[in-house]
Write a protein that holds these residues in place. Sequence first.
Motif, PDB file in Angstrom:
ATOM      1  N   GLU A 136       0.801  -1.221   0.000  1.00 33.79           N
ATOM      2  CA  GLU A 136       0.000   0.000   0.000  1.00 33.79           C
ATOM      3  C   GLU A 136       0.837   1.275   0.000  1.00 33.79           C
ATOM      4  N   LEU A 137       2.130   1.168   0.340  1.00 31.82           N
ATOM      5  CA  LEU A 137       2.951   2.367   0.496  1.00 31.82           C
ATOM      6  C   LEU A 137       3.831   2.613  -0.726  1.00 31.82           C
ATOM      7  N   ARG A 138       4.147   3.868  -0.919  1.00 30.98           N
ATOM      8  CA  ARG A 138       5.107   4.239  -1.964  1.00 30.98           C
ATOM      9  C   ARG A 138       6.465   3.646  -1.615  1.00 30.98           C
ATOM     10  N   ALA A 139       7.278   3.479  -2.608  1.00 27.83           N
ATOM     11  CA  ALA A 139       8.623   2.929  -2.398  1.00 27.83           C
ATOM     12  C   ALA A 139       9.461   3.911  -1.581  1.00 27.83           C
ATOM     13  N   GLY A 140      10.293   3.371  -0.701  1.00 33.48           N
ATOM     14  CA  GLY A 140      11.255   4.181   0.031  1.00 33.48           C
ATOM     15  C   GLY A 140      10.705   4.965   1.205  1.00 33.48           C
ATOM     16  N   VAL A 141       9.499   4.666   1.645  1.00 36.06           N
ATOM     17  CA  VAL A 141       8.922   5.395   2.781  1.00 36.06           C
ATOM     18  C   VAL A 141       9.697   5.045   4.052  1.00 36.06           C
ATOM     19  N   ASP A 142      10.076   6.069   4.803  1.00 35.98           N
ATOM     20  CA  ASP A 142      10.741   5.898   6.091  1.00 35.98           C
ATOM     21  C   ASP A 142       9.657   5.610   7.129  1.00 35.98           C
ATOM     22  N   ALA A 144       9.664   4.505  10.300  1.00 39.00           N
ATOM     23  CA  ALA A 144       9.825   5.059  11.653  1.00 39.00           C
ATOM     24  C   ALA A 144       9.582   6.561  11.653  1.00 39.00           C
ATOM     25  N   GLY A 145      10.107   7.260  10.657  1.00 41.10           N
ATOM     26  CA  GLY A 145       9.888   8.702  10.559  1.00 41.10           C
ATOM     27  C   GLY A 145       8.419   9.040  10.360  1.00 41.10           C
ATOM     28  N   CYS A 146       7.731   8.239   9.542  1.00 41.27           N
ATOM     29  CA  CYS A 146       6.296   8.467   9.331  1.00 41.27           C
ATOM     30  C   CYS A 146       5.510   8.234  10.615  1.00 41.27           C
ATOM     31  N   ALA A 147       5.853   7.168  11.331  1.00 45.84           N
ATOM     32  CA  ALA A 147       5.150   6.880  12.585  1.00 45.84           C
ATOM     33  C   ALA A 147       5.322   8.040  13.567  1.00 45.84           C
ATOM     34  N   ASP A 148       6.556   8.535  13.686  1.00 49.63           N
ATOM     35  CA  ASP A 148       6.797   9.692  14.562  1.00 49.63           C
ATOM     36  C   ASP A 148       5.982  10.897  14.108  1.00 49.63           C
ATOM     37  N   GLY A 149       5.941  11.125  12.787  1.00 49.51           N
ATOM     38  CA  GLY A 149       5.211  12.268  12.256  1.00 49.51           C
ATOM     39  C   GLY A 149       3.717  12.188  12.493  1.00 49.51           C
ATOM     40  N   VAL A 150       3.150  11.010  12.285  1.00 47.94           N
ATOM     41  CA  VAL A 150       1.712  10.836  12.497  1.00 47.94           C
ATOM     42  C   VAL A 150       1.363  11.066  13.967  1.00 47.94           C
ATOM     43  N   VAL A 151       2.124  10.449  14.851  1.00 47.26           N
ATOM     44  CA  VAL A 151       1.833  10.613  16.280  1.00 47.26           C
ATOM     45  C   VAL A 151       2.018  12.071  16.693  1.00 47.26           C
ATOM     46  N   SER A 152       3.060  12.713  16.198  1.00 48.75           N
ATOM     47  CA  SER A 152       3.268  14.136  16.518  1.00 48.75           C
ATOM     48  C   SER A 152       2.089  14.979  16.051  1.00 48.75           C
ATOM     49  N   ALA A 153       1.585  14.698  14.861  1.00 50.15           N
ATOM     50  CA  ALA A 153       0.450  15.462  14.334  1.00 50.15           C
ATOM     51  C   ALA A 153      -0.806  15.228  15.163  1.00 50.15           C
ATOM     52  N   LEU A 154      -1.061  13.966  15.530  1.00 50.15           N
ATOM     53  CA  LEU A 154      -2.265  13.674  16.307  1.00 50.15           C
ATOM     54  C   LEU A 154      -2.162  14.208  17.737  1.00 50.15           C
ATOM     55  N   VAL A 155      -0.965  14.124  18.327  1.00 49.71           N
ATOM     56  CA  VAL A 155      -0.771  14.730  19.648  1.00 49.71           C
ATOM     57  C   VAL A 155      -0.946  16.250  19.539  1.00 49.71           C
ATOM     58  N   GLY A 156      -0.478  16.817  18.443  1.00 48.47           N
ATOM     59  CA  GLY A 156      -0.672  18.246  18.220  1.00 48.47           C
ATOM     60  C   GLY A 156      -2.139  18.630  18.211  1.00 48.47           C
ATOM     61  N   GLU A 173      -7.786  16.509   8.433  1.00 47.76           N
ATOM     62  CA  GLU A 173      -6.742  17.326   7.804  1.00 47.76           C
ATOM     63  C   GLU A 173      -5.371  16.675   7.969  1.00 47.76           C
ATOM     64  N   VAL A 174      -5.127  16.065   9.112  1.00 45.20           N
ATOM     65  CA  VAL A 174      -3.875  15.316   9.295  1.00 45.20           C
ATOM     66  C   VAL A 174      -3.767  14.248   8.230  1.00 45.20           C
ATOM     67  N   TRP A 175      -4.852  13.480   8.055  1.00 41.39           N
ATOM     68  CA  TRP A 175      -4.813  12.396   7.061  1.00 41.39           C
ATOM     69  C   TRP A 175      -4.695  12.944   5.644  1.00 41.39           C
ATOM     70  N   ARG A 176      -5.428  14.015   5.320  1.00 43.23           N
ATOM     71  CA  ARG A 176      -5.359  14.577   3.954  1.00 43.23           C
ATOM     72  C   ARG A 176      -3.972  15.121   3.647  1.00 43.23           C
ATOM     73  N   THR A 177      -3.275  15.595   4.651  1.00 38.37           N
ATOM     74  CA  THR A 177      -1.941  16.156   4.452  1.00 38.37           C
ATOM     75  C   THR A 177      -0.878  15.070   4.372  1.00 38.37           C
ATOM     76  N   TRP A 178      -1.004  14.082   5.216  1.00 35.91           N
ATOM     77  CA  TRP A 178       0.052  13.101   5.380  1.00 35.91           C
ATOM     78  C   TRP A 178      -0.045  11.899   4.439  1.00 35.91           C
ATOM     79  N   LEU A 179      -1.241  11.351   4.273  1.00 35.35           N
ATOM     80  CA  LEU A 179      -1.382  10.097   3.526  1.00 35.35           C
ATOM     81  C   LEU A 179      -0.980  10.157   2.056  1.00 35.35           C
ATOM     82  N   PRO A 180      -1.259  11.235   1.312  1.00 31.47           N
ATOM     83  CA  PRO A 180      -0.865  11.228  -0.107  1.00 31.47           C
ATOM     84  C   PRO A 180       0.642  11.059  -0.312  1.00 31.47           C
ATOM     85  N   GLY A 181       1.437  11.455   0.656  1.00 33.69           N
ATOM     86  CA  GLY A 181       2.879  11.327   0.516  1.00 33.69           C
ATOM     87  C   GLY A 181       3.404   9.931   0.772  1.00 33.69           C
TER      88      GLY A 181
END
Length: 196
Positions: A136-142, A144-156, A173-181
Amino acid sequence: MTIHDVPTTRDELLAAAAEVFDRDGYARATIDEVCDRAGVTKGALYGHFSSKKALALAVLERQAREWARIRERLQRVHRSPLQVLVDFGYAVNRDRAVVQRLLFQAPLCDDAAQHHVARWTATVLDLLRHAENRGELRAGVDLAGCADGVVSALVGVHLMAMAVDVPDDAVAEVWRTWLPGVAKPPVYAALRIAPR
């Protein structure tokens, strides 16, 4: 009704404490109010919890177990780990009041917040790994970095909600911003981003 459906004194104390902490916050909440709400004596409370802090930590742990059950249920409903992640984010956001009051405002929060945020990050990372394994993910997705980013956004979103009125679609908005990448375009197009 089975014996497992009958709430125990501990269950009643945790439910009462969650209500009192949600209403009053950790600092203003009192053991007396929790006992009154649960209909028990202080002795009964102290038979289960050594202090108000221990009670608050148990409320947080109870919420974490509930979120684990929600995740399991979502995984039975959805084939896509990314859809599970989206819906799980909404479930956590919906139940955020007590967590906000205890993790992000209470004096007990430093260790508890670090522990729970690490758990949330591990959950997101696990779902991302499943999504990667399903293609389901694009090639080369980091991951651990994505997990940190998602949690940071939701905690925000949680932290912003303590200060200002957060729009109902803040999580969307978190999902619309983050998921396409991170999601492959056809996978993203098939996801339901709005809450159910």
